[in-house]
Design a protein around this motif. Sequence first.
Motif, PDB file in Angstrom:
ATOM      1  N   PRO A 116      45.942  39.367  46.739  1.00  0.00           N
ATOM      2  CA  PRO A 116      45.005  38.430  46.098  1.00  0.00           C
ATOM      3  C   PRO A 116      43.653  39.053  45.781  1.00  0.00           C
ATOM      4  CG  PRO A 116      45.239  37.933  48.433  1.00  0.00           C
ATOM      5  CD  PRO A 116      46.300  38.949  48.110  1.00  0.00           C
ATOM      6  N   LEU A 117      43.365  40.217  46.351  1.00  0.00           N
ATOM      7  CA  LEU A 117      42.094  40.877  46.097  1.00  0.00           C
ATOM      8  C   LEU A 117      42.172  41.896  44.963  1.00  0.00           C
ATOM      9  CD1 LEU A 117      40.729  41.401  49.714  1.00  0.00           C
ATOM     10  CD2 LEU A 117      40.364  39.495  48.153  1.00  0.00           C
ATOM     11  N   LEU A 118      43.381  42.118  44.430  1.00  0.00           N
ATOM     12  CA  LEU A 118      43.560  43.069  43.340  1.00  0.00           C
ATOM     13  C   LEU A 118      43.903  42.325  42.051  1.00  0.00           C
ATOM     14  CD1 LEU A 118      45.527  45.939  45.106  1.00  0.00           C
ATOM     15  CD2 LEU A 118      43.098  45.860  44.534  1.00  0.00           C
ATOM     16  N   VAL A 152      37.045  32.189  37.396  1.00  0.00           N
ATOM     17  CA  VAL A 152      37.901  31.767  38.501  1.00  0.00           C
ATOM     18  C   VAL A 152      38.592  32.943  39.183  1.00  0.00           C
ATOM     19  CG1 VAL A 152      39.896  31.339  36.992  1.00  0.00           C
ATOM     20  CG2 VAL A 152      39.699  30.118  39.173  1.00  0.00           C
ATOM     21  N   THR A 153      38.926  33.992  38.438  1.00  0.00           N
ATOM     22  CA  THR A 153      39.620  35.139  39.047  1.00  0.00           C
ATOM     23  C   THR A 153      38.659  36.164  39.619  1.00  0.00           C
ATOM     24  OG1 THR A 153      39.735  36.402  36.984  1.00  0.00           O
ATOM     25  CG2 THR A 153      41.536  34.868  37.447  1.00  0.00           C
ATOM     26  N   LEU A 154      37.354  36.023  39.340  1.00  0.00           N
ATOM     27  CA  LEU A 154      36.392  37.005  39.816  1.00  0.00           C
ATOM     28  C   LEU A 154      35.725  36.522  41.101  1.00  0.00           C
ATOM     29  CD1 LEU A 154      34.669  38.118  36.480  1.00  0.00           C
ATOM     30  CD2 LEU A 154      36.623  39.134  37.655  1.00  0.00           C
ATOM     31  N   THR A 155      36.488  36.494  42.159  1.00  0.00           N
ATOM     32  CA  THR A 155      35.926  36.120  43.448  1.00  0.00           C
ATOM     33  C   THR A 155      35.074  37.266  43.978  1.00  0.00           C
ATOM     34  OG1 THR A 155      37.806  37.005  44.670  1.00  0.00           O
ATOM     35  CG2 THR A 155      37.955  34.712  43.945  1.00  0.00           C
ATOM     36  N   MET A 182      36.015  41.313  43.662  1.00  0.00           N
ATOM     37  CA  MET A 182      35.113  42.267  43.034  1.00  0.00           C
ATOM     38  C   MET A 182      34.684  43.350  44.014  1.00  0.00           C
ATOM     39  SD  MET A 182      35.151  41.281  39.999  1.00  0.00           S
ATOM     40  CE  MET A 182      33.869  42.287  39.257  1.00  0.00           C
ATOM     41  N   ALA A 183      34.481  42.965  45.268  1.00  0.00           N
ATOM     42  CA  ALA A 183      34.113  43.958  46.269  1.00  0.00           C
ATOM     43  C   ALA A 183      35.243  44.962  46.474  1.00  0.00           C
ATOM     44  CB  ALA A 183      33.768  43.264  47.582  1.00  0.00           C
ATOM     45  N   ARG A 205      27.210  41.801  40.396  1.00  0.00           N
ATOM     46  CA  ARG A 205      26.625  40.509  40.761  1.00  0.00           C
ATOM     47  C   ARG A 205      27.171  39.451  39.817  1.00  0.00           C
ATOM     48  NH1 ARG A 205      21.523  38.365  39.275  1.00  0.00           N
ATOM     49  NH2 ARG A 205      20.987  40.381  38.329  1.00  0.00           N
ATOM     50  N   LEU A 206      27.661  38.347  40.378  1.00  0.00           N
ATOM     51  CA  LEU A 206      28.197  37.255  39.577  1.00  0.00           C
ATOM     52  C   LEU A 206      27.143  36.160  39.433  1.00  0.00           C
ATOM     53  CD1 LEU A 206      31.765  37.000  41.177  1.00  0.00           C
ATOM     54  CD2 LEU A 206      31.087  38.245  39.113  1.00  0.00           C
TER      55      LEU A 206
END
Length: 334
Positions: A209-211, A244-247, A251-252, A271-272
Amino acid sequence: MRVLPIEVACDESGAEGEKLVGGNTDVFCHASVRLTAAEAADCVRELRALIRSPAVEYKSGHLLREKNRHALEWFLGPAGPVAGRANAYLVDKRWLLLLAFAGRLLDTPAFADDPDVTGLGAQGVASVLYRASRATARPRLWTRFLTVLNDLMRFGAAGEAASAADLVELAGELRPNEPLAAVDGLLGLFGRHRAGLDALLRTRRRPDPLLPQALDPLLPAILRAIEHWSADGAPVSLVHDRHVTLTEARMARIAEFHTESGPGARLSAIRLVASGADPRVQVADYLAGVARKLASDELLGTADPALTGLVRHHVDSRSIWGDAESRARVLRAV
């Protein structure tokens, strides 16, 4: 001596995750601009003065109205605010899907060794199907076929609901209408290798989920923005519109591979922000929406050559673009 990072603002238009066919848009665009907050605010004010709409927040649609053509020409033109300071990365979604399919095909020996595939390569396989799907007398049937292909390659509910049998049936319906032997041969693959379709196409393993998702162009587009703006060796700090997909966690995770302490020393920070909170992101939003629409018009054959000529100067030469006829008109020269 420490080099200060370049701060770049980004936004997108046409993002629909892994849905590449049968959605609301046929083109995705990720735009990035290198402007100061003051310069971007001046741009927003000037557009408001030129357009004179009572809308609280302007979007690309305001610039694209025929009555506001003068504002659009100023925005995109050589004396405009983004000249030489912007990059618009385009993705022809149908082409991206077929490239992904061709890659899976050639990674599977039973399919790669088929006589109708041998020697074509991934670009060749994708090109044959892409050209056929655009030149056909039965565009709706091709869209149905590509939509099922797309769904089968997605992880989750869409992929689970899609039927490989439907794909075989649709390929069979298309074959009698395709005069080229190469198209007929590739469509015949689906029937000849029916038993192996699920293994070839379905994404059964739950993605990290992080990729980024395999078919979603957004994260690769962000990485391309980093690459573009760090080409002279300076690290890049991104300010990006929320999506929505850029949590923050995702991003980290992506940033781990592109930070100053990692390979390439390309990324300083991400930075979002909400688009309305930063005028630089608003300008990126204008460019993303305008470039996506004008590029889509080229695919549809309804383009305005003068506007295509203006936006072309801002379009990334490494955009994912399948239509050979419009490629030179849409993409900036290398």
